[in-house]
Design a protein around this motif. Sequence first.
Motif, mmCIF file in Angstrom:
data_model
loop_
_atom_site.group_PDB
_atom_site.id
_atom_site.type_symbol
_atom_site.label_atom_id
_atom_site.label_comp_id
_atom_site.label_asym_id
_atom_site.label_seq_id
_atom_site.Cartn_x
_atom_site.Cartn_y
_atom_site.Cartn_z
ATOM 1 N N LYS A 295 0.865 -1.187 0.046
ATOM 2 C CA LYS A 295 0.142 -0.069 -0.013
ATOM 3 C C LYS A 295 0.855 1.214 0.005
ATOM 4 C CE LYS A 295 -3.620 2.263 2.753
ATOM 5 N NZ LYS A 295 -4.409 2.020 3.940
ATOM 6 N N ARG A 296 0.475 2.283 -0.767
ATOM 7 C CA ARG A 296 1.247 3.477 -0.854
ATOM 8 C C ARG A 296 1.507 4.276 0.392
ATOM 9 N NH1 ARG A 296 0.680 8.651 -0.840
ATOM 10 N NH2 ARG A 296 -1.623 8.166 -1.309
ATOM 11 N N TYR A 298 3.270 7.696 1.646
ATOM 12 C CA TYR A 298 3.945 8.562 1.276
ATOM 13 C C TYR A 298 4.070 8.606 -0.228
ATOM 14 C CZ TYR A 298 4.956 9.255 6.115
ATOM 15 O OH TYR A 298 4.594 9.453 7.594
ATOM 16 N N TRP A 299 5.091 9.547 -1.054
ATOM 17 C CA TRP A 299 5.203 9.452 -2.371
ATOM 18 C C TRP A 299 6.601 9.193 -2.728
ATOM 19 C CZ3 TRP A 299 1.075 9.552 -5.201
ATOM 20 C CH2 TRP A 299 -0.099 9.955 -4.420
ATOM 21 N N PRO A 300 6.761 8.609 -3.929
ATOM 22 C CA PRO A 300 8.361 8.258 -4.429
ATOM 23 C C PRO A 300 9.023 9.717 -4.589
ATOM 24 C CG PRO A 300 6.610 7.147 -5.784
ATOM 25 C CD PRO A 300 5.804 7.911 -5.051
ATOM 26 N N PRO A 301 10.426 9.810 -4.220
ATOM 27 C CA PRO A 301 11.243 8.563 -4.423
ATOM 28 C C PRO A 301 11.562 8.081 -3.049
ATOM 29 C CG PRO A 301 12.521 10.586 -4.328
ATOM 30 C CD PRO A 301 11.049 11.142 -4.623
ATOM 31 N N GLN A 302 11.134 8.704 -2.033
ATOM 32 C CA GLN A 302 11.552 8.103 -0.593
ATOM 33 C C GLN A 302 10.313 6.917 -0.417
ATOM 34 O OE1 GLN A 302 14.806 8.820 -0.541
ATOM 35 N NE2 GLN A 302 14.401 8.650 1.735
ATOM 36 N N GLY A 303 8.952 7.335 -0.520
ATOM 37 C CA GLY A 303 8.053 6.612 -0.241
ATOM 38 C C GLY A 303 7.579 5.596 -1.379
ATOM 39 N N GLY A 304 6.149 5.335 -1.273
ATOM 40 C CA GLY A 304 5.541 4.831 -2.552
ATOM 41 C C GLY A 304 5.151 3.311 -1.967
ATOM 42 N N GLY A 305 5.024 2.417 -3.114
ATOM 43 C CA GLY A 305 4.225 1.021 -2.696
ATOM 44 C C GLY A 305 2.854 0.964 -3.338
ATOM 45 N N GLY A 306 2.385 -0.394 -3.236
ATOM 46 C CA GLY A 306 1.197 -0.473 -4.053
ATOM 47 C C GLY A 306 0.957 -0.960 -5.465
ATOM 48 N N GLY A 307 2.376 -1.207 -6.114
ATOM 49 C CA GLY A 307 2.334 -1.587 -7.520
ATOM 50 C C GLY A 307 2.551 -3.321 -7.527
ATOM 51 N N ASN A 308 2.578 -3.754 -8.500
ATOM 52 C CA ASN A 308 2.589 -5.124 -8.505
ATOM 53 C C ASN A 308 3.510 -5.680 -9.927
ATOM 54 O OD1 ASN A 308 0.714 -5.251 -11.205
ATOM 55 N ND2 ASN A 308 -0.559 -4.108 -9.937
ATOM 56 N N GLY A 309 3.323 -6.704 -10.318
ATOM 57 C CA GLY A 309 4.168 -7.073 -11.383
ATOM 58 C C GLY A 309 4.575 -8.606 -11.400
ATOM 59 N N HIS A 336 10.758 -0.049 2.396
ATOM 60 C CA HIS A 336 10.285 1.403 2.218
ATOM 61 C C HIS A 336 11.488 2.043 2.658
ATOM 62 C CE1 HIS A 336 9.946 1.541 6.642
ATOM 63 N NE2 HIS A 336 9.604 0.529 6.876
ATOM 64 N N TRP A 337 11.402 3.226 2.490
ATOM 65 C CA TRP A 337 12.367 4.231 2.700
ATOM 66 C C TRP A 337 11.740 5.578 3.163
ATOM 67 C CZ3 TRP A 337 16.921 1.964 2.993
ATOM 68 C CH2 TRP A 337 17.316 0.971 2.224
ATOM 69 N N ALA A 338 10.456 5.516 3.392
ATOM 70 C CA ALA A 338 9.785 6.704 3.846
ATOM 71 C C ALA A 338 9.845 7.263 5.269
ATOM 72 C CB ALA A 338 8.047 6.440 3.542
ATOM 73 N N GLY A 339 10.391 6.552 6.322
ATOM 74 C CA GLY A 339 10.680 6.962 7.495
ATOM 75 C C GLY A 339 9.709 6.401 8.445
ATOM 76 N N TYR A 340 9.218 7.266 9.158
ATOM 77 C CA TYR A 340 8.480 6.850 10.208
ATOM 78 C C TYR A 340 6.907 6.652 9.733
ATOM 79 C CZ TYR A 340 12.074 8.664 13.231
ATOM 80 O OH TYR A 340 13.396 9.052 13.515
ATOM 81 N N ASN A 341 6.060 6.218 10.870
ATOM 82 C CA ASN A 341 4.767 5.629 10.514
ATOM 83 C C ASN A 341 4.362 4.781 9.321
ATOM 84 O OD1 ASN A 341 4.035 7.298 12.844
ATOM 85 N ND2 ASN A 341 4.234 9.042 11.618
ATOM 86 N N VAL A 342 5.078 4.078 9.125
ATOM 87 C CA VAL A 342 4.982 3.067 7.889
ATOM 88 C C VAL A 342 4.142 1.831 8.301
ATOM 89 C CG1 VAL A 342 6.019 1.682 6.187
ATOM 90 C CG2 VAL A 342 7.052 3.905 6.482
ATOM 91 N N PRO A 343 2.970 1.462 7.735
ATOM 92 C CA PRO A 343 2.293 0.455 8.223
ATOM 93 C C PRO A 343 3.147 -0.965 8.122
ATOM 94 C CG PRO A 343 1.071 1.582 6.631
ATOM 95 C CD PRO A 343 2.574 2.257 6.558
ATOM 96 N N ASP A 347 0.302 -5.573 7.513
ATOM 97 C CA ASP A 347 -1.057 -5.073 7.519
ATOM 98 C C ASP A 347 -0.834 -4.671 5.982
ATOM 99 O OD1 ASP A 347 -1.544 -5.337 10.040
ATOM 100 O OD2 ASP A 347 -0.656 -3.090 10.566
ATOM 101 N N THR A 348 0.116 -4.483 5.295
ATOM 102 C CA THR A 348 -0.053 -3.981 3.909
ATOM 103 C C THR A 348 0.949 -5.018 2.994
ATOM 104 O OG1 THR A 348 1.728 -2.555 4.371
ATOM 105 C CG2 THR A 348 -0.527 -1.668 4.504
ATOM 106 N N PRO A 349 0.820 -6.225 3.082
ATOM 107 C CA PRO A 349 1.806 -7.244 2.069
ATOM 108 C C PRO A 349 1.610 -7.055 0.562
ATOM 109 C CG PRO A 349 -0.117 -8.563 3.080
ATOM 110 C CD PRO A 349 -0.322 -6.988 3.375
ATOM 111 N N PRO A 350 2.759 -6.884 -0.080
ATOM 112 C CA PRO A 350 2.745 -6.623 -1.355
ATOM 113 C C PRO A 350 2.408 -7.843 -2.086
ATOM 114 C CG PRO A 350 5.036 -7.217 -0.803
ATOM 115 C CD PRO A 350 4.150 -7.105 0.369
ATOM 116 N N THR A 351 1.966 -7.534 -3.386
ATOM 117 C CA THR A 351 1.357 -8.838 -4.466
ATOM 118 C C THR A 351 2.546 -8.788 -5.649
ATOM 119 O OG1 THR A 351 0.515 -7.097 -5.909
ATOM 120 C CG2 THR A 351 -0.908 -8.144 -3.986
#
Length: 421
Positions: A295-296, A298-309, A336-343, A347-351
């Motif tokens: 699950k995303r 924050y935003w890239p480049p440090q944050g992100g998530g929620g993609g697949n492939g 993740h590289w977004a810092g604090y408060n990342v789930p 709770d947010t496993p990737p696909t």
Amino acid sequence: MKLLRPVLWALTTAFVANAHSLPSPQHTCVIPALKDGRDDAPAIREAFSKCGNNGKVVFQKDTTYSVQTALQLHNLKNVQVDLFGTLEYSTDVRYWILHGSYYYFQNISIAMEFSGEDITIDGHGSGTIDGQGQVWYDLALGVGGLYGRPIPFCLRNVKNAVAKNFQIVQSGKWNFVMLESQNILVDNITLSSTSDDFQANPGNLGNTDGFDTINSNNITIQNSWANVGDDCVSFKPGSTNIHVKNLTCYNSAGIAIGSLGQYEGVRDVVENITAEDVSLYGSRNGAYIKTYVGKRTYWPPQGGGGGNGYVRNVVFKNFHIENITASPVLIQQCTHWAGYNVPACADTPPTGFFSNISWSNFTGYMNEKVGTKAISWTCSPLATCEGFSFKDIDVKSSTGANGTYSCTNVVGYNSACQKTN
């Protein structure tokens, strides 16, 4: 899978033969250098404008060119570039943040990019690109995605190229990038990015990857050496039909696939990858795959998530590893590289889908500060990991103990990585 290496080799051999049979240059431009502190980039642009089609461009030996403005060397065709001299980038942080050539993936900024077809760049053993990266290491202080950090060398939208026999030192960010390109041979390249403050603050060298491929096909990287602070090679999204061989890496993060899944709703593909005859010294990892959380945040480049492939048809073999600080064989999901408060990952496993991936003939030893985990495959419960295999993994602890194995959610293996029915 057994046909992968011969097919790649045949493609590369055919391309190299074609590259060496290109017509001789019709005209030559020898680039002058001002040598008085002024910008040499205008003279470089002029030379490529005059001789970038069916010509030769020469950077003179024992000559330093001051590059103070971005070089977008586009629409090249059948050009020989003789890089005998040194390109030295300015340390004008404000300029590069505002004017580097932008690409959306992780907001990268490029200081010099080549575009076109049938390009040969030969450093003849003396060519050097100096990014003067220390100013960026001190500014970033471990924030790898700091906007504007300039990439000193990029093949962007290139078809048929050879890059060989030169070095890149003190890159501001990633060193050598192949972006939306195909049919590339990289041979005898030396990369070195080291920080004056590395011992006291090793994190400030983050994101100085060696070789990166993005949305590129049919690449060979061979006979090269790198001392960098991050991935020695990173096969980023869209990397297909790539062969790495005879590579030596110091102080890197290893040979990586990814990170993948950083952009929400975007499908990332990496397939048909071979990395063989690789030596890693002082590396964090060996050969590994990394994906973002499901699950995303924050935003890239440090944050992100929620993609697949998917990742499929990958061979890692003949690795020698010394003083590694993590696992030589690794799948690392929920990056993740977004810092604090990342789930939490739970709770947010990737696909994603990972298939037909093998690690074989790994030798060496781990750092005394880490445990003995030789294999660590941790797949998300929402991802599919199948067709995995390992053979002759002989990377021991610093005391000589055998490495341990850990597998989670890998089809055909129990938690101790023993095969099941």
